[in-house]
Design an enzyme around this catalytic site. Structure first.
Site, PDB file in Angstrom:
ATOM      1  N   GLY A  94       0.802  -1.207   0.000  1.00  0.00           N
ATOM      2  CA  GLY A  94       0.000   0.000   0.000  1.00  0.00           C
ATOM      3  C   GLY A  94       0.842   1.267   0.000  1.00  0.00           C
ATOM      4  O   GLY A  94       0.490   2.254  -0.633  1.00  0.00           O
ATOM      5  N   LYS A 115      12.840  -2.316   0.483  1.00  0.00           N
ATOM      6  CA  LYS A 115      11.512  -1.724   0.535  1.00  0.00           C
ATOM      7  C   LYS A 115      11.650  -0.211   0.405  1.00  0.00           C
ATOM      8  O   LYS A 115      12.265   0.436   1.245  1.00  0.00           O
ATOM      9  CB  LYS A 115      10.879  -2.086   1.878  1.00  0.00           C
ATOM     10  CG  LYS A 115       9.518  -1.517   2.063  1.00  0.00           C
ATOM     11  CD  LYS A 115       8.891  -2.109   3.304  1.00  0.00           C
ATOM     12  CE  LYS A 115       7.399  -2.033   3.191  1.00  0.00           C
ATOM     13  NZ  LYS A 115       6.717  -2.810   4.182  1.00  0.00           N
ATOM     14  N   ASP A 208      -0.130  -5.749  10.988  1.00  0.00           N
ATOM     15  CA  ASP A 208      -0.725  -6.235   9.737  1.00  0.00           C
ATOM     16  C   ASP A 208      -0.334  -7.690   9.513  1.00  0.00           C
ATOM     17  O   ASP A 208       0.130  -8.067   8.443  1.00  0.00           O
ATOM     18  CB  ASP A 208      -0.308  -5.358   8.552  1.00  0.00           C
ATOM     19  CG  ASP A 208      -1.207  -5.571   7.331  1.00  0.00           C
ATOM     20  OD1 ASP A 208      -2.343  -6.069   7.509  1.00  0.00           O
ATOM     21  OD2 ASP A 208      -0.782  -5.251   6.210  1.00  0.00           O
TER      22      ASP A 208
END
Lengths: 282, 189
Positions: A94, A115, A208
């Site tokens: 996201g 990342k 998450d």
């Protein structure tokens, strides 16, 4: 839909007529169709479309292909980030894109996951907090938590994290593809819990956890990925107001896997997340 | 890039009702597209659309070369061209969701004559019409997929589906005419 028998008639006539010139077509159509106006107009409209010179189908596909390539012609592929060469994209999250990086200084071979946080989604004020967060993440050292190896900023200031690259598959795929017994699944689950507990003891919550964030390597070690939205719990005080980062990413979870309290926006504690992780390995 | 050995296996899984196989196939297609795109896009600008189509077709051929026994090739050509269609259509759909916000600005530029008006239809409309064709005459939908999404020539398609080249040519003309009518509504040439 057009009745089968009628479609076969249309098809047959079309095929008979496509190679004839216009004059012959008209007379053939008139004689074959007689007063069947519907048949005649069906065949005629197909012949008209067949006569269009530009290939609109190819154009539609070409446009889609062009847009896809534009979106995926990533500016970072082939460049270097620290000692790593960016080889390919592993996935999009996201708020970030994860690349596969290969160590590129002939020291030794190493594959990492890099990342890169999406520049636009980061409020400038939150950068410093992110910097401090990644230091804390770097202290997590557990066999079932993908390690944070390095971090920094790209030239344009976009922050990135270099993580241990986990070669494996998600825990649900792993269990199903090997048709593991309940006992084996639970053993994996216990290892996952141990990692979650370890992180919680260090006051880091994942926030998450879901099957796609738990990979299992070929030797059977589960690895928790993506502590990217983890929040450092305020020490000793569960009721302090949410931090900026919490507000920003406060809803950055996956509803199907989130604790009910998270969805409702209630104060988050370690406990619900830990309890909820039970659902991920079933 | 070396095409992973499990590409064909994933394709089979996908078509036998395991939609999650698509999640693993799509990155493989993207990887291959990106790799090829680097070479193509360095060429001069202009005619990008044709180049992009060529990239898709070349990626298709490279992916399908992996470990497919000769007698299975027709089957895998069909699966892989279906996959290409899926990848392109899904991307177009996600992109149209993302682009919704800038539509107003695009429209203004268009009115001002700065950018050409959109073409007749996009790949999503084509996809819908192909579903209809699939119901009507699966054979026709398949040759369209093989030719347009897989980039196979009429001769290659003829071998893949076991028909003559002339039949394939006729089928494609009929299918294309039908699709154009379906998408655009019947209209005079």
């Amino acid at each position: 839909m057009i009745p089968r028998a009628r479609w076969l008639e249309v098809q047959s006539l079309f095929e008979q007529l496509i190679d004839e010139d216009a004059g012959d077509r008209t007379s053939r159509l008139a004689s074959v169709c007689g007063d069947d106006v519907e048949l005649r107009s069906s065949v005629e409209s197909l012949l008209n479309s067949d006569a269009r010179r530009e290939d609109a189908l190819l154009y539609a596909i070409g446009e889609a292909a062009e847009s896809l390539l534009e979106d995926h012609r990533d500016r970072l592929i082939g460049t270097r980030i620290g000692p790593y060469r960016v080889a390919s994209i592993l996935g999009h999250g996201g708020m970030s894109t994860v690349y596969r990086g290969e160590r590129d200084d002939s020291q030794y071979q190493q594959t990492v996951a890099i990342k890169v946080l999406q520049h636009a989604t980061l409020h400038p004020r939150l950068r410093s907090r992110l910097h401090s967060e990644r230091h804390i993440l770097a202290t997590l050292d557990h066999p079932s938590i993908a390690r944070l190896i390095d971090s920094g900023d790209l030239e344009d200031g976009t922050p990135y994290l270099v993580m241990e690259h986990v070669d494996g598959e998600s825990i649900d795929t792993y269990c199903d593809s090997r048709t593991l017994f309940v006992r084996e699944r639970l053993e994996l689950f216990v290892k996952v819990c141990a990692a979650v507990q370890y992180a919680h003891r260090n006051l880091v919550v994942h926030r998450d956890i879901k099957s796609s964030n738990i990979f299992v390597t070929v030797d059977g070690t589960p690895k928790l990925l993506d502590f990217g939205i983890a929040k450092l719990l305020e020490k000793g005080d569960q009721d302090t107001p949410a931090t900026d980062l919490t507000q920003l990413v406060g809803r950055a979870f996956t509803p199907e896997f989130a604790a009910p309290e998270q969805v409702q926006g209630a104060m988050r504690r370690s406990r619900p997340m830990f309890m909820r992780s039970a659902c991920c390995s079933t | 890039m070396q095409v992973p050995a499990n590409f064909t296996q994933l394709l089979t899984e996908w078509r036998s009702g395991h939609p999650q196989a698509l999640d693993r196939l799509t990155p493989l297609v993207y990887d291959e597209l990106r790799r090829l795109a680097r070479n193509y896009m360095r060429a001069e600008r202009g005619s990008h659309t044709l180049q992009a189509t060529a990239v898709v077709h070349e990626a298709f051929l490279r992916l399908i070369q992996a470990n497919v026994a000769l007698q299975d090739r027709g089957h895998f050509f069909a699966l892989a061209s279906r996959l290409m269609r899926r990848v392109l259509v899904d991307h177009a759909k996600s992109r149209s969701r993302m682009k919704r916000n800038v539509d107003a600005r695009d429209l203004a530029a268009e009115v001002a004559g700065e950018i050409p008006p959109p073409m007749d239809f996009d790949v999503v409309a084509l996809d819908d019409a192909l579903e209809g064709l699939q119901q009507l005459e699966p054979r026709l939908a398949q040759v369209i997929e093989l030719h347009y999404f897989g980039g196979l020539t009429y001769d290659q398609i003829a071998v893949a589906v076991g028909a003559s080249t002339a039949t394939v040519h006729r089928d494609i003309r009929l299918a294309r005419a039908w699709l154009l009518n379906e998408i655009g509504g019947t209209r005079p040439a």
